[in-house]
Design an enzyme around this catalytic site. Structure first.
Site, PDB file in Angstrom:
ATOM      1  N   CYS A  67       0.846  -1.189   0.000  1.00  0.00           N
ATOM      2  CA  CYS A  67       0.000   0.000   0.000  1.00  0.00           C
ATOM      3  C   CYS A  67       0.883   1.241   0.000  1.00  0.00           C
ATOM      4  O   CYS A  67       1.730   1.402   0.874  1.00  0.00           O
ATOM      5  CB  CYS A  67      -0.918   0.031   1.206  1.00  0.00           C
TER       6      CYS A  67
ATOM      7  N   GLY B 153     -10.768  -3.109 -10.195  1.00  0.00           N
ATOM      8  CA  GLY B 153     -10.841  -2.112  -9.124  1.00  0.00           C
ATOM      9  C   GLY B 153     -11.556  -0.861  -9.551  1.00  0.00           C
ATOM     10  O   GLY B 153     -12.789  -0.754  -9.503  1.00  0.00           O
TER      11      GLY B 153
HETATM   12  C1  LIG Z   1      -9.666   3.785  -3.786  1.00  0.00           C
HETATM   13  C2  LIG Z   1      -8.723   2.618  -3.821  1.00  0.00           C
HETATM   14  C3  LIG Z   1      -8.479   1.896  -2.659  1.00  0.00           C
HETATM   15  C4  LIG Z   1      -7.612   0.810  -2.655  1.00  0.00           C
HETATM   16  N1  LIG Z   1      -7.405   0.116  -1.504  1.00  0.00           N
HETATM   17  C5  LIG Z   1      -6.600  -0.981  -1.515  1.00  0.00           C
HETATM   18  C6  LIG Z   1      -6.440  -1.772  -0.355  1.00  0.00           C
HETATM   19  O1  LIG Z   1      -7.012  -1.522   0.712  1.00  0.00           O
HETATM   20  N2  LIG Z   1      -5.611  -2.848  -0.422  1.00  0.00           N
HETATM   21  C7  LIG Z   1      -4.963  -3.203  -1.575  1.00  0.00           C
HETATM   22  O2  LIG Z   1      -4.241  -4.193  -1.581  1.00  0.00           O
HETATM   23  N3  LIG Z   1      -5.120  -2.467  -2.699  1.00  0.00           N
HETATM   24  C8  LIG Z   1      -5.914  -1.380  -2.702  1.00  0.00           C
HETATM   25  N4  LIG Z   1      -6.092  -0.647  -3.860  1.00  0.00           N
HETATM   26  C9  LIG Z   1      -5.398  -1.078  -5.093  1.00  0.00           C
HETATM   27  C10 LIG Z   1      -6.297  -1.946  -5.983  1.00  0.00           C
HETATM   28  O3  LIG Z   1      -6.659  -3.143  -5.339  1.00  0.00           O
HETATM   29  C11 LIG Z   1      -5.606  -2.285  -7.305  1.00  0.00           C
HETATM   30  O4  LIG Z   1      -4.450  -3.022  -7.037  1.00  0.00           O
HETATM   31  C12 LIG Z   1      -5.220  -1.052  -8.111  1.00  0.00           C
HETATM   32  O5  LIG Z   1      -6.162  -0.025  -7.953  1.00  0.00           O
HETATM   33  C13 LIG Z   1      -5.074  -1.335  -9.580  1.00  0.00           C
HETATM   34  O6  LIG Z   1      -6.259  -1.841 -10.149  1.00  0.00           O
HETATM   35  P1  LIG Z   1      -7.383  -0.916 -10.870  1.00  0.00           P
HETATM   36  O7  LIG Z   1      -6.665  -0.043 -11.855  1.00  0.00           O
HETATM   37  O8  LIG Z   1      -8.323  -1.889 -11.501  1.00  0.00           O
HETATM   38  O9  LIG Z   1      -8.014  -0.126  -9.811  1.00  0.00           O
HETATM   39  C14 LIG Z   1      -6.959   0.439  -3.859  1.00  0.00           C
HETATM   40  C15 LIG Z   1      -7.213   1.165  -5.029  1.00  0.00           C
HETATM   41  C16 LIG Z   1      -8.085   2.229  -5.031  1.00  0.00           C
HETATM   42  C17 LIG Z   1      -8.335   2.968  -6.315  1.00  0.00           C
END
Ligand SMILES: Cc1cc2nc3c(=O)[nH]c(=O)nc-3n(C[C@H](O)[C@H](O)[C@H](O)COP(=O)(O)O)c2cc1C
Ligand code: FES
Lengths: 282, 313
Positions: free
Chosen positions: B130, B268
């Site tokens: 994170c 996500g």
């Molecule tokens: C608002 C937000 C909150 C997120 N919270 C977490 C989290 O708590 N734990 C985690 O491992 N990844 C977290 N992520 C990362 C996502 O799981 C993912 O790895 C990343 O956003 C890339 O995928 P995406 O482009 O489809 O969103 C978060 C992403 C976003 C946008």
């Protein structure tokens, strides 16, 4: 099935009309049967920019009014200020354009079961949902007074037909270009002292909502406010839209303004902590 | 009918598309829009040992084809999660991957121990990447030793009961060596990628837009980084299952990650723009796989790595 947003539907309404009114656009959408579940305070989240857009997040707009009558079936009115890229795109749509929307979302203004004296306070285009609310309160036998404020007259949204639902309407502008000069919050303390108001409904910038909350403090006037915090999803899954709110035991946690709001109890919002993090962990 | 099922370590899933951690809250909120039974699994928001407020607002800025967030792991803490959120998901017949995050190696082990006896969990995703922590030095996945220590502790605490998926950051010089390290320490699979460290400056205030200054970039803008990361790691360790994520918003995007080497795909940011994205992407993916003559999803995993076929002309 969960109880969160249980009436929300993903729909594809058509823009029935799009008119400029002062600094705002009045946009009417034919949304169909969902109107029966839309309450004053609820909002709609709209995809903006079209197919190949770089804008990936929905934009949230307060529902101004809904109507079930008319040849089109259920329609919804939005009052949109063309400020950002997304809202400018929406305001540029022609009649007949189809959009992707989710509604109704979020909490609604609580409607008293017996007639009360209600004061509706709106700042700028924040006044939009108050006219729909006024109609509902009026139909329940409430006395409805409305105060609208803005920096200047062209930012006041007060449609002719909306005025029918209110007993009195007072307008305040900071530059005196419309109505009385000054801030919309100035006369509220007096009204409370006179016992002329039981419930305040407010909608507008956070500073105004916070100011009303401090005026109301110590009285038994109920203050329901619709908060504004920037939202990424509008449906409770991203945690971007949080504001600090106390529970009945005085414990403050970060609540989502999209599903625990937008309408919240103004006395529970910790206005001094907005943009900060509560000291003690919950 | 094409077989869309997949596995991550010993965990079997009927469907290959998952929610991404932190992008589905605890699952309840999405249930109004999609049928949680019909997707691979709900990957929960990373849960920590204690309840946490997260970072101050503004926490989000939209960028071109993406967004930067600094939520900072707001959540109710593991005890409340196990008492409320998990039972709800199980009752509603969702498959569940629990994501955990800690500030210390010990916290991860404590969390893993608490999950060990909880019913209804398919796998544990260990978020060591994170970007929204106060101290960048605390991003375990940027340090090979620290990431190995975390996984080692989690493995011992779980005692082999649940598959471990280590979630890594693309913000490292040598991703493959970090990946190798956590696999050697006992991770059964990898989640690639977490968000990319980023910043937005507000030109009116002329300061960083987010209260936390930096945040994580997600959405379509990072998809090519995800494809690269998955391809590199799959190339080095073809047997290690990868849960791919990063900018997936269509079946085509999901297919790209699968061809690069992902056995499953998390969605996500796309759910923010479209709460039924997970289901839509799953349906599109099935169609695309069928159109390319695959009879099972697993045939397509890593297909972009195949050796040049002998020319038939
Ligand atoms: C608002 C937000 C909150 C997120 N919270 C977490 C989290 O708590 N734990 C985690 O491992 N990844 C977290 N992520 C990362 C996502 O799981 C993912 O790895 C990343 O956003 C890339 O995928 P995406 O482009 O489809 O969103 C978060 C992403 C976003 C946008
Ligand atoms: S806008 Fe996503 S949780 Fe409120």
């Amino acid at each position: 099935m969960s109880a969160i947003n249980k009436f929300a539907e993903q729909i594809r309404p058509i823009v029935v009309s799009n008119k400029r009114v002062g600094q705002y656009h009045q946009i009417i959408l034919n949304v169909g049967d969902v109107v029966t579940n839309c309450r004053p305070g609820n909002f709609i989240a709209i995809n903006v920019g079209g197919e190949s857009t770089r804008m990936i997040l929905r934009r949230a707009f307060a529902i101004s009014r809904v109507s079930t009558s008319g040849v089109l079936g259920g329609t919804m009115e939005l009052i949109v200020a063309p400020h950002g890229q997304g809202s400018r795109w929406l305001c540029s749509l022609q009649e007949g354009a189809e959009i992707d929307a989710i509604t109704p979302l979020g909490s609604a203004f609580g409607i008293p079961t017996s007639p009360v004296n209600a004061l509706l306070v709106g700042g700028g285009y924040g006044s939009a949902p108050l006219f729909g609310l006024a109609e509902v309160l009026k139909s329940r036998g409430c006395r409805v007074d409305m105060y609208l404020g803005a920096s200047t007259g062209s930012k006041i949204y007060a449609p002719m037909e909306g005025k029918r639902a209110v007993n009195t309407l007072r307008i305040y502008t900071e530059d005196g270009s419309m109505g009385e000069i000054g801030r919309v919050t100035a006369p509220i303390a007096q009204l409370i002292a006179e016992g002329a108001v039981d419930v305040i409904y407010s909608c507008g910038p956070m500073g105004m909502l916070s100011a009303i909350s401090s005026i109301v403090k110590g009285s038994d006037v109920v203050h329901q406010c619709a908060v504004e915090e920037s939202m990424a999803c509008g449906v409770g899954i991203c945690m971007t839209c949080v504001i600090p709110v106390a529970d009945e035991f005085g414990v403050t946690t970060m609540k989502r303004s999209c599903i625990d709001g937008p309408v919240m109890d103004g006395s529970l919002v910790q206005w001094n902590l907005v943009g900060k993090i509560p000291e003690v962990t919950p | 009918m094409i077989d869309m099922s997949t596995t991550l370590g010993t965990a079997w899933f009927a469907h290959p598309i998952f929610t991404a951690s932190g992008c589905a809250s605890s699952g309840k909120e999405l249930a109004q829009f999609i049928n949680l039974e019909d997707i691979g699994a709900v990957v929960t928001k990373s849960v920590m040992n204690k309840a946490r407020h997260g970072r101050p607002t503004p926490r989000m800025a939209e960028t071109a084809s993406g967004m930067v967030n600094s939520i900072g792991l707001q959540g109710p803490g593991i005890d409340s999660f196990l008492a409320n959120d998990l039972p709800w998901l199980v009752e509603n017949r969702a498959r569940v991957i629990v994501s955990i995050a800690g500030e210390t190696v010990e916290e991860y082990a404590v969390l893993a121990r608490k999950l060990r006896s909880a019913p209804g969990i398919s796998a544990v995703e260990v978020n060591i990447s994170c970007p929204n922590v106060e101290n960048r030095g605390l991003v375990f996945a940027c340090d090979p030793d620290a990431s190995r220590n975390v996984i080692d502790g989690v493995r011992r605490a779980l005692g082999g009961e649940l598959p471990i998926i280590a979630k890594l950051s693309p913000d490292v010089t040598d991703l493959v060596s970090i990946a190798r390290g956590v696999i050697d320490s006992g991770a059964d699979g990898l989640a690639l990628i977490n968000t990319v460290l980023a910043m937005v400056i507000n030109i009116d205030s002329m300061r960083p837009h987010l209260a936390g200054k930096t945040g994580g970039l997600s959405g379509p803008a990072i998809k090519p980084i995800a494809v690269r990361a998955i391809y590199q790691v799959h190339s080095a360790m073809p047997k290690v299952p990868i849960l791919g994520m990063g900018g997936v918003s269509s079946g085509r995007d999901a297919l790209e990650l699968i061809l690069a080497g992902a056995s499953g795909v998390s969605v996500g940011t796309a759910s923010f723009g479209n709460p039924s994205a997970v289901t839509q992407i799953q349906n599109e993916l099935q169609f695309l796989l069928e159109a390319r003559g695959f009879t099972s999803l697993t045939q397509a995993v890593g297909y972009a790595h195949r050796i040049e076929e002998a020319s038939t002309s």
